[in-house]
Design a protein around this motif. Structure first.
Motif, PDB file in Angstrom:
ATOM      1  N   VAL A  83     -91.349  -7.177 -16.713  1.00 27.37           N
ATOM      2  CA  VAL A  83     -91.026  -6.104 -15.761  1.00 27.37           C
ATOM      3  C   VAL A  83     -89.570  -5.697 -15.980  1.00 27.37           C
ATOM      4  CG1 VAL A  83     -90.815  -5.476 -13.334  1.00 27.37           C
ATOM      5  CG2 VAL A  83     -92.707  -6.944 -14.088  1.00 27.37           C
ATOM      6  N   THR A  84     -89.361  -4.430 -16.305  1.00 26.33           N
ATOM      7  CA  THR A  84     -88.006  -3.972 -16.589  1.00 26.33           C
ATOM      8  C   THR A  84     -87.425  -3.090 -15.487  1.00 26.33           C
ATOM      9  OG1 THR A  84     -88.861  -2.100 -17.841  1.00 26.33           O
ATOM     10  CG2 THR A  84     -88.316  -4.105 -19.085  1.00 26.33           C
ATOM     11  N   ASN A  85     -88.282  -2.499 -14.662  1.00 20.88           N
ATOM     12  CA  ASN A  85     -87.780  -1.625 -13.598  1.00 20.88           C
ATOM     13  C   ASN A  85     -88.606  -1.848 -12.339  1.00 20.88           C
ATOM     14  OD1 ASN A  85     -86.787   0.352 -11.936  1.00 20.88           O
ATOM     15  ND2 ASN A  85     -87.253   2.055 -13.305  1.00 20.88           N
ATOM     16  N   ILE A  86     -88.148  -2.735 -11.485  1.00 22.30           N
ATOM     17  CA  ILE A  86     -88.882  -3.063 -10.269  1.00 22.30           C
ATOM     18  C   ILE A  86     -89.028  -1.860  -9.349  1.00 22.30           C
ATOM     19  CG2 ILE A  86     -86.859  -3.912  -9.003  1.00 22.30           C
ATOM     20  CD1 ILE A  86     -90.458  -5.297  -8.871  1.00 22.30           C
ATOM     21  N   LYS A  87     -88.067  -0.949  -9.377  1.00 20.59           N
ATOM     22  CA  LYS A  87     -88.124   0.201  -8.480  1.00 20.59           C
ATOM     23  C   LYS A  87     -89.230   1.184  -8.841  1.00 20.59           C
ATOM     24  CE  LYS A  87     -83.516  -0.261  -6.781  1.00 20.59           C
ATOM     25  NZ  LYS A  87     -82.343   0.372  -6.272  1.00 20.59           N
ATOM     26  N   PRO A 120     -91.158   1.422  -4.964  1.00 23.20           N
ATOM     27  CA  PRO A 120     -90.161   2.472  -4.749  1.00 23.20           C
ATOM     28  C   PRO A 120     -89.537   2.471  -3.350  1.00 23.20           C
ATOM     29  CG  PRO A 120     -92.365   3.390  -4.649  1.00 23.20           C
ATOM     30  CD  PRO A 120     -92.514   1.942  -5.041  1.00 23.20           C
ATOM     31  N   ILE A 121     -90.008   1.609  -2.465  1.00 25.13           N
ATOM     32  CA  ILE A 121     -89.494   1.556  -1.095  1.00 25.13           C
ATOM     33  C   ILE A 121     -88.293   0.627  -1.038  1.00 25.13           C
ATOM     34  CG2 ILE A 121     -90.039   0.833   1.264  1.00 25.13           C
ATOM     35  CD1 ILE A 121     -92.990   1.524   0.572  1.00 25.13           C
ATOM     36  N   VAL A 122     -87.229   1.061  -0.351  1.00 25.65           N
ATOM     37  CA  VAL A 122     -86.062   0.214  -0.140  1.00 25.65           C
ATOM     38  C   VAL A 122     -86.142  -0.320   1.288  1.00 25.65           C
ATOM     39  CG1 VAL A 122     -83.557   0.128   0.015  1.00 25.65           C
ATOM     40  CG2 VAL A 122     -84.643   1.481  -1.777  1.00 25.65           C
ATOM     41  N   LEU A 123     -86.260  -1.617   1.409  1.00 22.06           N
ATOM     42  CA  LEU A 123     -86.319  -2.247   2.723  1.00 22.06           C
ATOM     43  C   LEU A 123     -84.914  -2.318   3.305  1.00 22.06           C
ATOM     44  CD1 LEU A 123     -88.163  -3.695   4.771  1.00 22.06           C
ATOM     45  CD2 LEU A 123     -87.568  -5.834   3.626  1.00 22.06           C
ATOM     46  N   ASP A 124     -84.784  -1.944   4.583  1.00 22.45           N
ATOM     47  CA  ASP A 124     -83.476  -2.011   5.225  1.00 22.45           C
ATOM     48  C   ASP A 124     -83.607  -2.665   6.593  1.00 22.45           C
ATOM     49  OD1 ASP A 124     -84.517  -0.059   6.936  1.00 22.45           O
ATOM     50  OD2 ASP A 124     -83.486   1.578   5.922  1.00 22.45           O
ATOM     51  N   TYR A 125     -82.501  -2.704   7.319  1.00 24.97           N
ATOM     52  CA  TYR A 125     -82.476  -3.357   8.628  1.00 24.97           C
ATOM     53  C   TYR A 125     -83.441  -2.745   9.623  1.00 24.97           C
ATOM     54  CZ  TYR A 125     -78.690  -6.686   8.078  1.00 24.97           C
ATOM     55  OH  TYR A 125     -77.936  -7.760   7.711  1.00 24.97           O
ATOM     56  N   GLU A 126     -83.647  -1.452   9.541  1.00 24.34           N
ATOM     57  CA  GLU A 126     -84.556  -0.805  10.483  1.00 24.34           C
ATOM     58  C   GLU A 126     -85.959  -1.364  10.352  1.00 24.34           C
ATOM     59  OE1 GLU A 126     -84.393   3.432  10.287  1.00 24.34           O
ATOM     60  OE2 GLU A 126     -82.212   3.449  10.334  1.00 24.34           O
ATOM     61  N   GLY A 127     -86.350  -1.702   9.155  1.00 26.12           N
ATOM     62  CA  GLY A 127     -87.640  -2.340   8.924  1.00 26.12           C
ATOM     63  C   GLY A 127     -88.848  -1.463   9.181  1.00 26.12           C
ATOM     64  N   SER A 128     -88.641  -0.164   9.310  1.00 28.55           N
ATOM     65  CA  SER A 128     -89.782   0.717   9.588  1.00 28.55           C
ATOM     66  C   SER A 128     -90.759   0.768   8.418  1.00 28.55           C
ATOM     67  CB  SER A 128     -89.295   2.125   9.936  1.00 28.55           C
ATOM     68  OG  SER A 128     -88.570   2.669   8.858  1.00 28.55           O
ATOM     69  N   GLN A 129     -90.289   0.415   7.243  1.00 24.38           N
ATOM     70  CA  GLN A 129     -91.140   0.415   6.047  1.00 24.38           C
ATOM     71  C   GLN A 129     -91.572  -0.994   5.645  1.00 24.38           C
ATOM     72  OE1 GLN A 129     -92.345   2.972   4.306  1.00 24.38           O
ATOM     73  NE2 GLN A 129     -91.396   4.483   5.607  1.00 24.38           N
ATOM     74  N   TYR A 130     -91.334  -1.995   6.506  1.00 20.43           N
ATOM     75  CA  TYR A 130     -91.584  -3.381   6.112  1.00 20.43           C
ATOM     76  C   TYR A 130     -93.017  -3.609   5.658  1.00 20.43           C
ATOM     77  CZ  TYR A 130     -92.239  -8.326   5.911  1.00 20.43           C
ATOM     78  OH  TYR A 130     -92.583  -9.579   5.461  1.00 20.43           O
ATOM     79  N   ASN A 131     -94.001  -3.149   6.414  1.00 18.18           N
ATOM     80  CA  ASN A 131     -95.402  -3.397   6.041  1.00 18.18           C
ATOM     81  C   ASN A 131     -95.730  -2.799   4.683  1.00 18.18           C
ATOM     82  OD1 ASN A 131     -96.022  -4.932   8.289  1.00 18.18           O
ATOM     83  ND2 ASN A 131     -96.654  -3.153   9.492  1.00 18.18           N
ATOM     84  N   TYR A 185     -84.135  -8.734  -4.261  1.00 17.22           N
ATOM     85  CA  TYR A 185     -82.787  -8.205  -4.126  1.00 17.22           C
ATOM     86  C   TYR A 185     -82.687  -6.759  -4.610  1.00 17.22           C
ATOM     87  CZ  TYR A 185     -81.471 -13.133  -3.486  1.00 17.22           C
ATOM     88  OH  TYR A 185     -81.353 -14.427  -3.041  1.00 17.22           O
ATOM     89  N   GLY A 186     -83.496  -6.383  -5.589  1.00 15.34           N
ATOM     90  CA  GLY A 186     -83.460  -5.032  -6.135  1.00 15.34           C
ATOM     91  C   GLY A 186     -84.214  -4.007  -5.312  1.00 15.34           C
ATOM     92  N   THR A 187     -84.924  -4.458  -4.279  1.00  9.39           N
ATOM     93  CA  THR A 187     -85.727  -3.525  -3.481  1.00  9.39           C
ATOM     94  C   THR A 187     -85.331  -3.529  -2.008  1.00  9.39           C
ATOM     95  OG1 THR A 187     -87.467  -5.191  -3.179  1.00  9.39           O
ATOM     96  CG2 THR A 187     -87.715  -3.645  -5.030  1.00  9.39           C
ATOM     97  N   ILE A 188     -84.147  -4.060  -1.709  1.00  8.52           N
ATOM     98  CA  ILE A 188     -83.659  -4.048  -0.331  1.00  8.52           C
ATOM     99  C   ILE A 188     -82.288  -3.376  -0.290  1.00  8.52           C
ATOM    100  CG2 ILE A 188     -84.986  -6.102   0.318  1.00  8.52           C
ATOM    101  CD1 ILE A 188     -82.435  -7.761   0.139  1.00  8.52           C
ATOM    102  N   SER A 189     -81.897  -2.952   0.890  1.00  5.62           N
ATOM    103  CA  SER A 189     -80.606  -2.277   1.037  1.00  5.62           C
ATOM    104  C   SER A 189     -79.465  -3.262   0.793  1.00  5.62           C
ATOM    105  CB  SER A 189     -80.480  -1.677   2.438  1.00  5.62           C
ATOM    106  OG  SER A 189     -80.347  -2.712   3.401  1.00  5.62           O
ATOM    107  N   ASN A 190     -78.294  -2.711   0.478  1.00  4.54           N
ATOM    108  CA  ASN A 190     -77.117  -3.563   0.254  1.00  4.54           C
ATOM    109  C   ASN A 190     -76.754  -4.360   1.494  1.00  4.54           C
ATOM    110  OD1 ASN A 190     -76.720  -2.985  -2.441  1.00  4.54           O
ATOM    111  ND2 ASN A 190     -75.430  -1.219  -2.006  1.00  4.54           N
ATOM    112  N   ASP A 191     -76.869  -3.760   2.670  1.00  2.00           N
ATOM    113  CA  ASP A 191     -76.559  -4.487   3.907  1.00  2.00           C
ATOM    114  C   ASP A 191     -77.490  -5.677   4.094  1.00  2.00           C
ATOM    115  OD1 ASP A 191     -74.468  -2.809   4.553  1.00  2.00           O
ATOM    116  OD2 ASP A 191     -75.675  -1.542   5.885  1.00  2.00           O
TER     117      ASP A 191
END
Length: 108
Positions: free
Chosen positions: A13-17, A21-32, A87-93
């Motif tokens: 796997v060379t490009n996980i994004k 393509p979803i970036v998980l962040d603190y809001e977590g609205s896209q967690y599922n 780590y590559g699919t979550i927000s920096n925060d």
């Protein structure tokens, strides 16, 4: 002895994004959605046991034989790859909150 000459699917796997393509962040609205895509990706690449450990762990016991050392090294490498995917699919925060050098993928 463990056959290390074969490429494990996760190592290609060379490009996980492009797969998640979803970036998980603190809001977590896209967690599922993120979690579903991540689990599908891990199953397809034969590393699901790194995030959802089976009843009998696949982590090789501490052993000194060459085969066990090779198996343990492969498991650790695959675990690090899965951690990179997380780590590559979550927000920096979120990354700054969870990253720890000694964690496993399941802990992350």
């Amino acid at each position: 002895m463990a056959d290390t000459s074969k490429l494990h699917p996760a190592t290609t796997v060379t490009n996980i994004k492009s797969c998640i393509p979803i970036v998980l962040d603190y809001e977590g609205s896209q967690y599922n959605n993120w979690a579903t895509l991540f689990k599908l990706h891990c199953r397809a690449n034969l590393v699901i046991d790194h995030i959802l450990p089976p009843a009998s762990p696949t982590v090789p016991p501490l052993a000194t034989t060459a085969e066990n050392l090779a198996t343990k090294a492969l498991w650790e490498r695959l675990d690090d790859i899965v951690r990179q995917w997380i780590y590559g699919t979550i927000s920096n925060d979120l990354l700054n909150t969870i990253i720890h050098q000694e964690d496993t993928a399941a802990e992350a």
